[in-house]
Design a protein around this motif. Sequence first.
Motif: not given
Length: 94
Positions: A11-30
């Motif tokens: 469901g995400s339309s974020l570009d790759t750089e924004s996704l990587i930045e968001f994922i790196r700073k968000t505590p995710l399980f997967a």
Amino acid sequence: GYERIIFSLYGSSLDTESLIEFIRKTPLFAVTLNPEQRPDAERLMAELGKSRIPVYVHTFNEPDDLARFRALGAHGLYTDFLYPPHKGEVPSRQ
């Protein structure tokens, strides 16, 4: 209140750089994604692998798909059904 959050990218339309930045700073399980819907899937999977965030792909139903995506760094896949090859074993992660 959820402790193990899986971020699904379908469901995400974020570009790759924004996704990587968001994922790196968000505590995710997967993270889950469909590589056929993201032209940047291989790069994204490689970057997430460096971050040690498990990546799951969806939806694939052939043992060859499992082997192909594991080679790219996926930890597993979502499937409707997955019939094992001849010897009755699904290929393991090498």
